[in-house]
Write a protein that holds these residues in place. Structure first.
Motif, PDB file in Angstrom:
ATOM      1  N   ILE A 189       0.955  -1.087  -0.212  1.00 29.85           N
ATOM      2  CA  ILE A 189      -0.251   0.173  -0.182  1.00 29.85           C
ATOM      3  C   ILE A 189       0.543   1.048  -0.228  1.00 29.85           C
ATOM      4  CG2 ILE A 189      -1.511  -1.089   1.044  1.00 29.85           C
ATOM      5  CD1 ILE A 189      -1.144  -0.019   3.678  1.00 29.85           C
ATOM      6  N   ALA A 190       2.142   0.892  -0.077  1.00 35.09           N
ATOM      7  CA  ALA A 190       2.886   2.444   0.259  1.00 35.09           C
ATOM      8  C   ALA A 190       4.841   1.715   0.631  1.00 35.09           C
ATOM      9  CB  ALA A 190       2.454   2.985   1.179  1.00 35.09           C
ATOM     10  N   MET A 191       5.466   2.978  -0.213  1.00 35.51           N
ATOM     11  CA  MET A 191       6.560   2.258  -0.440  1.00 35.51           C
ATOM     12  C   MET A 191       7.093   3.208   0.583  1.00 35.51           C
ATOM     13  SD  MET A 191       9.325   1.016  -1.456  1.00 35.51           S
ATOM     14  CE  MET A 191       8.366   0.821  -3.420  1.00 35.51           C
ATOM     15  N   VAL A 192       8.022   2.701   1.373  1.00 38.00           N
ATOM     16  CA  VAL A 192       9.246   3.502   2.335  1.00 38.00           C
ATOM     17  C   VAL A 192      10.703   4.001   2.319  1.00 38.00           C
ATOM     18  CG1 VAL A 192       9.145   3.233   5.556  1.00 38.00           C
ATOM     19  CG2 VAL A 192       7.044   1.822   4.386  1.00 38.00           C
ATOM     20  N   ALA A 193      10.633   4.918   2.800  1.00 37.11           N
ATOM     21  CA  ALA A 193      12.429   5.958   2.439  1.00 37.11           C
ATOM     22  C   ALA A 193      12.780   6.091   3.837  1.00 37.11           C
ATOM     23  CB  ALA A 193      12.798   6.532   1.274  1.00 37.11           C
ATOM     24  N   PRO A 194      13.428   6.071   4.108  1.00 38.02           N
ATOM     25  CA  PRO A 194      14.677   7.698   5.127  1.00 38.02           C
ATOM     26  C   PRO A 194      14.695   8.433   4.720  1.00 38.02           C
ATOM     27  CG  PRO A 194      16.072   5.845   5.200  1.00 38.02           C
ATOM     28  CD  PRO A 194      14.957   5.343   4.110  1.00 38.02           C
ATOM     29  N   PHE A 195      14.948   9.605   5.200  1.00 37.26           N
ATOM     30  CA  PHE A 195      15.803  10.831   4.612  1.00 37.26           C
ATOM     31  C   PHE A 195      16.182  11.336   5.847  1.00 37.26           C
ATOM     32  CE2 PHE A 195      13.655  10.270   0.487  1.00 37.26           C
ATOM     33  CZ  PHE A 195      14.399  11.055  -0.065  1.00 37.26           C
ATOM     34  N   GLY A 196      16.118  13.044   5.911  1.00 32.37           N
ATOM     35  CA  GLY A 196      17.271  13.584   7.113  1.00 32.37           C
ATOM     36  C   GLY A 196      18.252  12.458   7.332  1.00 32.37           C
ATOM     37  N   ASP A 197      18.881  12.698   8.638  1.00 32.66           N
ATOM     38  CA  ASP A 197      19.907  11.839   9.301  1.00 32.66           C
ATOM     39  C   ASP A 197      20.198  10.840   8.769  1.00 32.66           C
ATOM     40  OD1 ASP A 197      20.900  13.864  10.524  1.00 32.66           O
ATOM     41  OD2 ASP A 197      20.392  13.155  12.655  1.00 32.66           O
ATOM     42  N   ALA A 198      19.320   9.919   8.588  1.00 36.54           N
ATOM     43  CA  ALA A 198      19.413   8.503   8.100  1.00 36.54           C
ATOM     44  C   ALA A 198      19.322   8.534   6.891  1.00 36.54           C
ATOM     45  CB  ALA A 198      17.968   7.655   8.303  1.00 36.54           C
ATOM     46  N   GLY A 199      18.871   9.018   5.881  1.00 36.67           N
ATOM     47  CA  GLY A 199      18.911   9.437   4.157  1.00 36.67           C
ATOM     48  C   GLY A 199      20.148   9.817   3.959  1.00 36.67           C
ATOM     49  N   ALA A 200      20.794  10.089   4.778  1.00 41.97           N
ATOM     50  CA  ALA A 200      22.194  10.716   4.481  1.00 41.97           C
ATOM     51  C   ALA A 200      23.223   9.620   5.117  1.00 41.97           C
ATOM     52  CB  ALA A 200      22.798  12.166   5.314  1.00 41.97           C
ATOM     53  N   GLY A 201      22.908   9.199   5.726  1.00 38.44           N
ATOM     54  CA  GLY A 201      23.624   7.749   6.236  1.00 38.44           C
ATOM     55  C   GLY A 201      23.920   5.977   5.014  1.00 38.44           C
ATOM     56  N   VAL A 202      22.394   6.317   4.519  1.00 40.10           N
ATOM     57  CA  VAL A 202      22.096   6.113   3.303  1.00 40.10           C
ATOM     58  C   VAL A 202      23.177   5.583   2.446  1.00 40.10           C
ATOM     59  CG1 VAL A 202      20.966   4.914   1.911  1.00 40.10           C
ATOM     60  CG2 VAL A 202      20.252   5.052   4.074  1.00 40.10           C
ATOM     61  N   ALA A 203      23.327   7.352   2.155  1.00 41.80           N
ATOM     62  CA  ALA A 203      24.134   8.055   0.454  1.00 41.80           C
ATOM     63  C   ALA A 203      24.964   8.470   0.831  1.00 41.80           C
ATOM     64  CB  ALA A 203      23.346   9.076   0.199  1.00 41.80           C
ATOM     65  N   GLY A 204      25.430   7.786   1.866  1.00 41.22           N
ATOM     66  CA  GLY A 204      27.350   8.559   2.087  1.00 41.22           C
ATOM     67  C   GLY A 204      27.583   9.848   3.069  1.00 41.22           C
ATOM     68  N   GLY A 205      26.773  10.316   3.939  1.00 40.57           N
ATOM     69  CA  GLY A 205      26.748  10.935   4.928  1.00 40.57           C
ATOM     70  C   GLY A 205      26.810  11.956   4.824  1.00 40.57           C
ATOM     71  N   ALA A 206      25.333  13.376   3.495  1.00 36.80           N
ATOM     72  CA  ALA A 206      25.186  14.347   3.080  1.00 36.80           C
ATOM     73  C   ALA A 206      23.781  14.061   2.727  1.00 36.80           C
ATOM     74  CB  ALA A 206      26.482  15.145   2.664  1.00 36.80           C
ATOM     75  N   ARG A 207      23.115  15.152   3.021  1.00 38.93           N
ATOM     76  CA  ARG A 207      22.158  15.637   2.745  1.00 38.93           C
ATOM     77  C   ARG A 207      22.058  15.434   0.793  1.00 38.93           C
ATOM     78  NH1 ARG A 207      21.963  16.318   7.983  1.00 38.93           N
ATOM     79  NH2 ARG A 207      19.607  16.008   8.959  1.00 38.93           N
ATOM     80  N   GLY A 208      22.420  16.214   0.556  1.00 38.01           N
ATOM     81  CA  GLY A 208      22.496  16.592  -0.523  1.00 38.01           C
ATOM     82  C   GLY A 208      22.932  15.626  -1.436  1.00 38.01           C
ATOM     83  N   ALA A 209      23.749  14.287  -1.142  1.00 39.94           N
ATOM     84  CA  ALA A 209      23.810  12.993  -1.944  1.00 39.94           C
ATOM     85  C   ALA A 209      22.387  12.199  -2.011  1.00 39.94           C
ATOM     86  CB  ALA A 209      25.081  12.511  -1.310  1.00 39.94           C
ATOM     87  N   GLU A 210      22.071  12.454  -0.804  1.00 40.54           N
ATOM     88  CA  GLU A 210      20.807  11.502  -0.955  1.00 40.54           C
ATOM     89  C   GLU A 210      19.547  12.030  -2.194  1.00 40.54           C
ATOM     90  OE1 GLU A 210      17.294   9.625   1.491  1.00 40.54           O
ATOM     91  OE2 GLU A 210      18.113  10.965   2.123  1.00 40.54           O
ATOM     92  N   PHE A 211      19.587  13.152  -2.133  1.00 41.32           N
ATOM     93  CA  PHE A 211      18.662  13.849  -2.617  1.00 41.32           C
ATOM     94  C   PHE A 211      18.953  13.467  -4.412  1.00 41.32           C
ATOM     95  CE2 PHE A 211      16.772  16.392   0.937  1.00 41.32           C
ATOM     96  CZ  PHE A 211      15.708  16.167   0.735  1.00 41.32           C
TER      97      PHE A 211
END
Length: 447
Positions: A189-211
């Motif tokens: 019924i929905a997809m789930v994704a973290p942003f903020g600190d969590a998303g930055a960690g996923v993308a390598g450490g920076a919020r801009g990298a995740e976006f």
């Protein structure tokens, strides 16, 4: 052969008993009715064939109906636990009992937790005694604790696709908490994704990298959707995600599947709203502890919020502005909110009603609090036709309470899910009854 005949007879008997139960007409009288959208000071609710047949202050009791006297108590809709782990995890400390999290290198968005739901989970009856009749079960991101990614979790892009933990946790499902072998209401019924600190960690450490990475994933999903034949022939450039993940993300990229985004600080919320607007995404904010600071922007975007109204401590830099007035301020701005339980809404899902009561104590109107745990979750996830609220034609998820359900001392005296009466017991109560002492303790042990 005889065994097969016996099984067939048993199955037929069960089917007949189930049909009879659904065909039974029940009238709950003499109670204050909370419909989810308003209040009837004293009235009657009639249940027939698993649905609400009538509700109101002057409803007549049908001939032959079973009558339940609410005795001046409260008749309320079943509550909905959002951002929950019910049915997907048994013991938090044992990974073997956790089917909400996986860490495959080639699977993230395609993870469908509905295949791992356990209708025999001991957590379900406990939550049900707290008035919970439905739940939105969400996956946990790999490497997370309680559904949140640690700040030092990192992931890169390499051969074969995004390495775990990836940008997505997987797909949520809706369940009911009635006794039986099938608790699934609707998968994916929905997809789930973290942003903020969590998303930055996923993308390598920076919020801009995740976006940046997130936008690139959406581009590749759209490229794949428009060129499946080329992908099958191997005449397309390598893509970051597996085919399963690409397929799972097509409805997200096309705005047909909501994306639950875990986000907390005001600046991140603004950026997520901008991302959703530019990419045409249908999003739901989860957490939003600093949502009150950008409440008007959230309301203008028409984005709903899943919120824990007890979150008020500055546990990290991204929740410095947390306040227990968040729910009230978001509601006042016109944001549709759904109130969450505590600790992933599993073992403490029953406390959802307490959280709603605390939100009322900090400014949220009472009827808005009831809506936030009944009709709002159903609306947010597009399931209003399936459940949520007491109204004619709705699924008969009804709980009779001794008093105000937002008061901790109130207890359920009858619970119905789709018109089926549920037992008022749990393993915890059975253990209490089995082991409670019947002999007064010696004075030295009474303190």
């Amino acid at each position: 052969m005889r065994a097969l005949k016996t099984l067939a007879v048993a199955a037929a008997t069960l089917a007949l008993s189930t049909t009879a139960a659904l065909a039974q007409t029940i009238a709950i009288t003499n109670g204050r009715i909370l419909t989810g959208t308003g209040t009837i000071d004293r009235g009657t609710v009639v249940i027939r064939d698993g649905r609400i047949a009538a509700v109101g202050p002057a409803v007549s009791v049908p001939a032959g109906a079973e009558v339940i006297d609410a005795a001046g108590g409260v008749i309320a809709p079943g509550f909905v636990a959002v951002d929950s782990g019910l049915g997907g995890i048994e013991v938090s400390a044992l990974q073997d009992t956790n089917d909400l999290r996986q860490s495959s290198n080639s699977l993230s968005a395609a993870f469908d937790l509905s295949w791992g739901l356990d209708p025999d989970s001991f957590t379900l009856p406990v939550a049900r005694l707290g008035g919970i009749t439905r739940a939105i079960v969400v996956p946990q991101h790999p490497g997370s604790s309680g559904g949140h990614v640690h700040e030092d979790d990192t992931a890169g892009v390499g051969e074969g696709g995004l390495h775990s933990p990836g940008l997505f946790a997987g797909q949520a499902a809706a369940i009911h908490l009635a006794e039986g072998t099938d608790i699934l209401v609707q998968p994916r019924i929905a997809m789930v994704a973290p942003f903020g600190d969590a998303g930055a960690g996923v993308a390598g450490g920076a919020r801009g990298a995740e976006f940046t990475l997130f936008r690139e994933v959406l581009r590749e999903v759209r490229l794949y959707a428009a060129n499946r034949a080329a992908y099958d022939r191997g005449s397309m450039r390598d893509l970051m995600l597996s085919r399963a993940d690409l397929e799972a993300l097509i409805p997200v990229a096309q705005g047909r599947m909501p994306l639950i985004i875990s986000v907390h600080r005001a600046a991140d919320i603004r950026n997520v709203l901008r991302l959703a607007q530019e990419e045409g995404l249908d999003i739901i904010l989860d957490g939003a502890e600093e949502g009150w600071r950008v409440a008007d922007e959230i309301a203008a975007a028409g984005v709903p919020v899943l919120i824990n109204p007890l979150a008020n401590l500055p546990q990290s830099f991204e929740v410095r502005g947390a306040t227990m007035e968040n729910a009230a301020r978001l509601h006042a701005a016109g944001v549709v909110i759904a109130i969450k339980g505590n600790e992933g809404s599993v073992h403490r899902a029953r406390e959802t009603r307490y959280n709603a009561g605390n939100a009322v104590a900090h400014g949220l109107p009472y009827e808005a609090a009831i809506a936030a745990i009944t009709v709002n979750p159903a609306r947010i996830f597009g399931l209003e036709s399936r459940f949520g609220g007491i109204r004619t034609g709705a699924a008969a998820d009804v709980v009779v309470w001794t008093g105000d359900p937002l008061e901790p001392l109130s207890q359920p005296t009858a619970i119905f899910i789709e018109g089926r009466r549920q037992p008022l017991d749990s393993r915890a109560l059975e253990l209490r009854d089995r082991y409670q002492t019947r002999t007064p303790l010696p004075p030295a042990y009474r303190n």
